[in-house]
Design an enzyme around this catalytic site. Structure first.
Site, PDB file in Angstrom:
ATOM      1  N   CYS A  24       0.850  -1.191   0.000  1.00 47.87           N
ATOM      2  CA  CYS A  24       0.000   0.000   0.000  1.00 47.87           C
ATOM      3  C   CYS A  24       0.883   1.237   0.000  1.00 47.87           C
ATOM      4  O   CYS A  24       2.104   1.143   0.120  1.00 47.87           O
ATOM      5  CB  CYS A  24      -0.879   0.007   1.236  1.00 47.87           C
ATOM      6  SG  CYS A  24       0.105  -0.143   2.723  1.00 47.87           S
ATOM      7  N   CYS A  27       3.152   1.646   2.987  1.00 49.35           N
ATOM      8  CA  CYS A  27       4.395   0.861   2.934  1.00 49.35           C
ATOM      9  C   CYS A  27       5.447   1.661   2.177  1.00 49.35           C
ATOM     10  O   CYS A  27       6.596   1.769   2.592  1.00 49.35           O
ATOM     11  CB  CYS A  27       4.195  -0.452   2.176  1.00 49.35           C
ATOM     12  SG  CYS A  27       3.093  -1.607   2.965  1.00 49.35           S
ATOM     13  N   ASP A 452     -23.048  20.392 -15.876  1.00 50.65           N
ATOM     14  CA  ASP A 452     -22.874  21.252 -14.726  1.00 50.65           C
ATOM     15  C   ASP A 452     -22.609  22.647 -15.285  1.00 50.65           C
ATOM     16  O   ASP A 452     -21.912  22.772 -16.282  1.00 50.65           O
ATOM     17  CB  ASP A 452     -21.678  20.736 -13.922  1.00 50.65           C
ATOM     18  CG  ASP A 452     -21.459  21.539 -12.672  1.00 50.65           C
ATOM     19  OD1 ASP A 452     -22.447  21.748 -11.946  1.00 50.65           O
ATOM     20  OD2 ASP A 452     -20.323  21.965 -12.436  1.00 50.65           O
ATOM     21  N   ASP A 655     -16.747  18.751 -13.537  1.00 48.27           N
ATOM     22  CA  ASP A 655     -15.306  18.952 -13.464  1.00 48.27           C
ATOM     23  C   ASP A 655     -14.587  17.855 -12.689  1.00 48.27           C
ATOM     24  O   ASP A 655     -13.378  17.861 -12.569  1.00 48.27           O
ATOM     25  CB  ASP A 655     -14.975  20.336 -12.899  1.00 48.27           C
ATOM     26  CG  ASP A 655     -15.525  20.524 -11.501  1.00 48.27           C
ATOM     27  OD1 ASP A 655     -15.878  19.518 -10.867  1.00 48.27           O
ATOM     28  OD2 ASP A 655     -15.594  21.670 -11.040  1.00 48.27           O
ATOM     29  N   ASP A 659     -18.109  17.111  -8.445  1.00 48.46           N
ATOM     30  CA  ASP A 659     -19.182  16.321  -9.033  1.00 48.46           C
ATOM     31  C   ASP A 659     -18.961  14.819  -8.961  1.00 48.46           C
ATOM     32  O   ASP A 659     -19.720  14.055  -9.538  1.00 48.46           O
ATOM     33  CB  ASP A 659     -19.352  16.716 -10.510  1.00 48.46           C
ATOM     34  CG  ASP A 659     -19.562  18.206 -10.670  1.00 48.46           C
ATOM     35  OD1 ASP A 659     -20.200  18.789  -9.780  1.00 48.46           O
ATOM     36  OD2 ASP A 659     -19.109  18.769 -11.672  1.00 48.46           O
TER      37      ASP A 659
END
Lengths: 767, 125
Positions: A24, A27, A452, A655, A659
């Site tokens: 991850c 780490c 939007d 964008d 959103d």
């Protein structure tokens, strides 16, 4: 383990380590901290995705073994790195290998063709009575058959060897593929011919002619190899777009180290390095300009054809080309973190995904080959029973071989993925990044596009639209100079809009001095500019300062307000002098894009948090009829859900930041204006440019690709559905038609090539 | 019907039944991936006319390393497609190609060759 230490200066050395056991980001951060805190290490950068750590260190203080130990003590592994190549090198290696494979394939094809060209006329001697007689009189038919056998063997053992080996290997796995069909088909014809050559008596005692099918065997293999050669060429082109993207990566960078410019391999560039770029050079990695001004060609990443002007603080991206100036920049991202690497990853992922439309083809191809084998066996049995004793064996054999050879599971298998590869590649070339094959398939069904408002339909930044003088005692030029000088001290977006407008309309060499500057929260600004009291603000601010507003000013202000503009009044020494209207303006391309969508029968809906009046003003400008105004950010998802409940396939364009939930809820989430920040997990399509016309292009591309897939699938299905019964001799009782196995081989070879060629047509479509 | 016709008919039907049984009804066994030193579930897969093993069992949520060794030049197996993980990889002949994945969902996920002829399954439990 340590892979290189090529770059070493008098004081520093850089090495790349491969780190194992990281799962991850934390780490990676831990390993990076461990390395950074090791005495003698100047800088360390760990990349989780590539599992590599790049370390800049002082060899006089710390050696490579200590670095490895430090990593191991932290609980992670360090293994020997076998392939320390960047993507471009890997791509090059793959290319070299493919070229070698292609050359070998061509050689096998040439051998097969050359021998088939001899075998064919020799096999046809019996068609010319005089020649047949001559052979009988001289060497005899059996000797001729032995010659044919000797000529056919290399075709089988060299040119066609791969098919027999592969068929055998798949058989052991209880699977069957294309090679099984070729091997069984040509193998049967060859085995029959060998028996007829060695023991013709076996046939003759049953009143049959000992016929041989060496020409069939050799020609089938030659034709199939021809198909493979053409297929290999076409297939290489389907992945051209991704190869082009990978090829954009710079190989070296001119890094400023210890006061001088040093050309280092790209893998050794670290975050924080300062890199110098000369005109005409490729920018090595992502970063921020420290010094210099230039224009940069970013078309390869964004599809934007015009060069972009860049100054200090501007972001630059690896793989783009510096056109004019010289500059230095600080690397902010390297390796897999760069925009180019992310684009490559996104396109690769899309090309590895499966479109739902492929499911049926997948189901069919999973049972295809064994089913064809069963059909061919039944064909053999039926004809063996139906024909007279003296012709039944060759008749049954020819039809058996024809069925096996004509069947082509490849065309079915290639139909969808090749079109997806070409389609997504075409998108990437145009700055339209499609996340998966499923998104591409969904996009062609879109019935509603939700836009939007702020930042999507509009530019998302206020611009002065009106600067109306109401008092001529001071020249407009001077008024603008005062305004620019005063507002320069404010950080408010409205103030920036005024500064931009004023400096553009009346350029001045310098701004005037300002004293006692005050910004009144939510109202405006006041200050003494060149000895005059200047005030720019709303009506409230003017009232508070006892400035009288006459009817004319009120009317002008009301008119601007009615147009949904933010209205401000400027006063100098207590008397109003100008009315200023500021608004977020519609992008030049929005209207055209909305109309194009409507022309395609797509309903366009606007979504905004603004009030209805503002929303309606913008909607009217771009031609949108349905509006959802006063929508709070968290309610955007509900609007998408509402439209979906009306039975519509909804595309949401936003964008990508505010959103994200609505983009995820929509059937197709389209993030617009990503620029080169494309890490948008929520969106199914990411548009690099802030141009709504790309939404239309994306939809068009999806429709073209889907149409192409449907044509391919239709062709592949129809080809097999018609070809197999024809080869089985189904029409023979009615029309006397039979299909020669050689014609079947030609048809089969061409069927995959046709599907590929059709998919490649997508490269040339204009979107 | 003469003798050879009876023989061909019986032989043909028998062969057809064998084909159906052999390719469709045969039982296949799964092999579980083993944990390696770095804590990954690792398994080596030989690609030669198919995938050996072709059914691989792994645990959900733990990283998996699939090591595909392509032991042939047959073009059928040159590409590997693992659509659940959005992977399309070239498998160079006589080389090991390492593919790391993280199975987050339980279920059966198919990997195939480029033309969907050779098939294998990843069982995530």
């Amino acid at each position: 383990m340590i892979t290189n230490q090529k770059h070493a200066t008098a004081t520093h050395a850089t090495a790349t380590l491969e780190i194992t056991g990281m799962h991850c980001a934390s780490c990676a951060a831990f390993v990076e901290d461990t390395l950074s805190q090791t005495h003698g290490v100047k800088r360390a950068a760990v990349n989780l995705a590539s599992e590599k750590a790049t370390v800049e260190f002082l060899p006089s203080v710390v050696n490579l073994a200590s670095l490895t130990t430090a990593v191991e003590n932290a609980g992670y592994g360090a293994r020997e790195l076998k392939h320390d190549q960047n993507r471009a090198q890997q791509a090059e290696a793959t290319e070299t290998r493919k070229i070698a494979e292609y050359t070998e394939l061509k050689r096998r094809f040439i051998v097969a063709v050359a021998l088939a060209a001899v075998i064919m006329p020799l096999s046809m001697t019996m068609l010319v009575p005089n020649v047949e007689h001559f052979i009988h009189e001289t060497i005899g038919m059996q000797a001729l058959n032995f010659i044919l056998l000797a000529l056919t063997l290399p075709v089988l053992l060299y040119s066609g060897r791969e098919y027999y080996v592969s068929a055998y290997n798949t058989f052991l796995h209880r699977t069957a593929n294309m090679d099984t069909l070729i091997a069984v088909g040509t193998g049967a014809a060859f085995a029959y011919s060998v028996v007829a050559t060695i023991a013709p008596a076996l046939f003759e005692q049953h009143g049959m002619k000992a016929e041989v099918y060496y020409d069939t065997t050799a020609t089938i293999i030659a034709l199939i190899l021809l198909g493979k050669v053409l297929e290999a060429r076409a297939k290489g082109q389907t992945s051209a777009a991704i190869k082009k993207l990978i090829g954009l990566q710079a190989k070296t960078a001119r890094v400023l180290r210890d006061g001088s410019e040093q050309e280092v391999p790209i893998e050794q560039v670290l975050v924080g390095d300062v890199i110098a770029v000369r005109p005409g050079e490729k920018i090595a990695t992502d970063g921020e300009i420290l010094e210099g001004v230039s224009s940069v060609d970013e078309s390869m990443l964004t599809g934007e054809s015009l060069p972009v002007e860049k100054g200090v603080g501007a972001a630059v991206f690896g793989g783009t080309v510096n056109k004019s100036g010289r500059f230095t920049f600080r690397a902010t991202k390297v390796g897999a973190g760069t925009a180019l690497a992310q684009i490559v990853r996104l396109v690769e992922e899309a090309q590895g995904s499966k479109a739902p439309i492929q499911r049926l083809a997948d189901k069919i191809s999973s049972v295809f080959v064994p089913t064809v084998v069963v059909i061919s066996i039944l064909t053999f049995v039926v004809w063996f029973n139906a024909m007279p004793a003296e012709t039944r064996l060759p008749f049954a054999l020819v039809n058996f071989v024809a069925v096996l050879i004509i069947a082509c599971p490849c065309a079915l298998g290639l139909a969808t993925p090749t079109a997806i590869m070409v389609g997504t590649g075409k998108g990437a070339e145009n700055g339209i990044l499609i996340r998966s094959a499923e998104s591409l398939e969904k996009a062609h069904q879109i019935s509603v596009v939700v836009l939007d408002k702020t930042g999507t339909l509009t530019k998302g930044e206020p611009v002065v639209t009106d600067f109306i003088m109401i008092d001529d005692t001071i020249k407009r030029k001077d008024v603008l100079h005062y305004a620019a000088s005063l507002e320069h001290h404010s950080e408010h977006p409205l103030a920036s809009a005024i500064v931009q407008y004023a400096t553009q309309s009346a350029p001045q060499t310098s701004l005037l001095p300002v004293e006692n500057f005050t910004a009144v929260e939510g109202k405006g600004t006041i200050g003494i500019v060149a000895g005059k009291e200047v005030l720019i603000g709303n009506l409230k601010l003017l009232e508070e300062h006892g400035i009288h507003i006459n009817d004319d000013i009120s009317k002008t202000a009301s008119r601007l307000l009615a147009e949904s503009k933010t209205t401000m009044i400027m006063a100098v020494n207590g008397s109003p002098i100008a009315v200023i209207g500021v608004a977020d303006t519609v992008r030049e391309t929005s209207r055209e894009a909305v109309r194009a969508m409507q022309e395609r029968g797509i309903e366009v809906v606007m979504l905004t948090g603004d009030n209805r009046q503002t929303a309606e003003a913008i909607a009217a400008q771009v031609g949108i009829k349905r509006i959802f105004a006063d929508v709070l950010p968290h309610e955007k998802t509900n609007v998408v859900k509402k439209l979906q409940s009306e039975g519509k396939t909804v595309a949401m364009v936003g964008d990508g930041i505010n959103d994200a939930p609505a983009l995820a809820q929509a059937d197709v989430g389209i993030a617009i204006g990503a620029g080169t920040d494309i890490a948008m997990e929520a969106a199914s399509i990411t548009l690099m440019r802030s141009d709504l016309r790309d939404v239309v292009r994306g939809i068009d591309l999806s429709q073209r690709t889907m149409a192409n897939i449907k044509q391919n699938l239709f062709f592949a299905f129809v080809y097999n559905v018609l070809g197999i019964p024809l080869a089985a001799g189904l029409l023979f009782p009615f029309t006397g038609w039979l299909l020669s196995p050689m014609i079947a081989a030609a048809a089969m070879a061409m069927s995959s090539v046709s599907v590929l060629t059709n998919a490649l047509r997508l490269k040339t479509v204009r979107i | 019907m003469d003798t050879s016709q009876i023989l061909v008919t019986l032989g043909g039907i028998g062969l057809a039944v064998f084909v159906v049984w052999y390719f469709f009804l045969g039982k296949r066994t799964a092999q579980a991936a083993a944990l390696n030193d770095s804590g990954m579930q690792e398994i080596a897969i030989t690609v030669k006319g198919g995938y050996s093993p072709d059914i691989i069992e792994v645990e959900q949520g733990k990283p998996v390393r699939l090591k595909f060794y392509r032991d042939e030049t047959s073009s059928c197996s040159e590409e590997l497609i693992f659509s659940e993980f959005k992977l399309r990889r070239d498998l160079p002949a006589f080389e090991t190609t390492i593919i790391d994945i993280l199975p987050t969902n339980k279920g059966t996920f198919e990997f195939t060759c480029g033309m969907n002829m050779l098939r294998g399954k990843l069982l995530v439990r």
